[in-house]
Design an enzyme around this catalytic site. Sequence first.
Site, PDB file in Angstrom:
ATOM      1  N   TYR A 230      28.063  19.171   9.737  1.00 48.67           N
ATOM      2  CA  TYR A 230      28.855  20.764   9.757  1.00 48.67           C
ATOM      3  C   TYR A 230      27.677  21.776  11.670  1.00 48.67           C
ATOM      4  CZ  TYR A 230      27.268  25.563   8.619  1.00 48.67           C
ATOM      5  OH  TYR A 230      26.794  27.091   8.953  1.00 48.67           O
TER       6      TYR A 230
ATOM      7  N   GLU B 106      29.357  32.028   2.528  1.00 49.05           N
ATOM      8  CA  GLU B 106      27.720  32.306   2.758  1.00 49.05           C
ATOM      9  C   GLU B 106      26.916  33.450   1.253  1.00 49.05           C
ATOM     10  OE1 GLU B 106      25.093  31.130   4.451  1.00 49.05           O
ATOM     11  OE2 GLU B 106      26.064  30.568   6.323  1.00 49.05           O
TER      12      GLU B 106
ATOM     13  N   TRP C  75      22.851  25.392   1.140  1.00 50.43           N
ATOM     14  CA  TRP C  75      24.495  25.514   1.574  1.00 50.43           C
ATOM     15  C   TRP C  75      24.612  24.116   1.624  1.00 50.43           C
ATOM     16  CZ3 TRP C  75      27.507  27.987   3.776  1.00 50.43           C
ATOM     17  CH2 TRP C  75      27.698  27.786   4.640  1.00 50.43           C
TER      18      TRP C  75
END
Length: 181
Positions: free
Chosen positions: A17, A39, A47
């Site tokens: 990522y 998000e 995350w």
Amino acid sequence: MNRCNWVNLKKPLYVSYHDHEWGIPNHDDEYLFEFLVLESFQAGLSWECILNKRNHFREAFDNFDYNKIAKYDQNKIEKLYNNDGIIKNKLKINATVNNAKIFIEIQNEFGSFANYIWNFSDNQVIKNVDDQFKTTSELSDRVSEDLKKRGMKFVGSTIIYSYLQAIGVINDHELNCDFYQ
């Protein structure tokens, strides 16, 4: 290779990522919507948790097809409430359906969501210049305020700051990170 200090090198998904998505300017509306959803679900969570569930989110939300999501009926929403593969937060699920509708309205007004979101920075990437950890900025405040006025949910300044980082409007790679340039 030098990477940002927050990257957990023991987690290949996280490394990938960081190396291939985070901070890379993106103008694809499908991608921009996907990250708006992810998000918003990340609020209050890590995350890494969201990345680990990303494929489940993709499957549950019809590959993040905002046109389909905007038309979800109560039956589909109930299925999402009970989907163990995603974060089962009713407010966030409802916000996703709501936000899909507003996303489409913004596309209609600006020609694309990319035109809308990149306009806030005059189509420029805003680069980190001091390695100071930030969670909001004047830019994220303005975007958040505008999205809220339009009726979006789960788009506070902190969420939007992370979003702007994710889609490359803000390049917050650390100065010594190979991906800064």
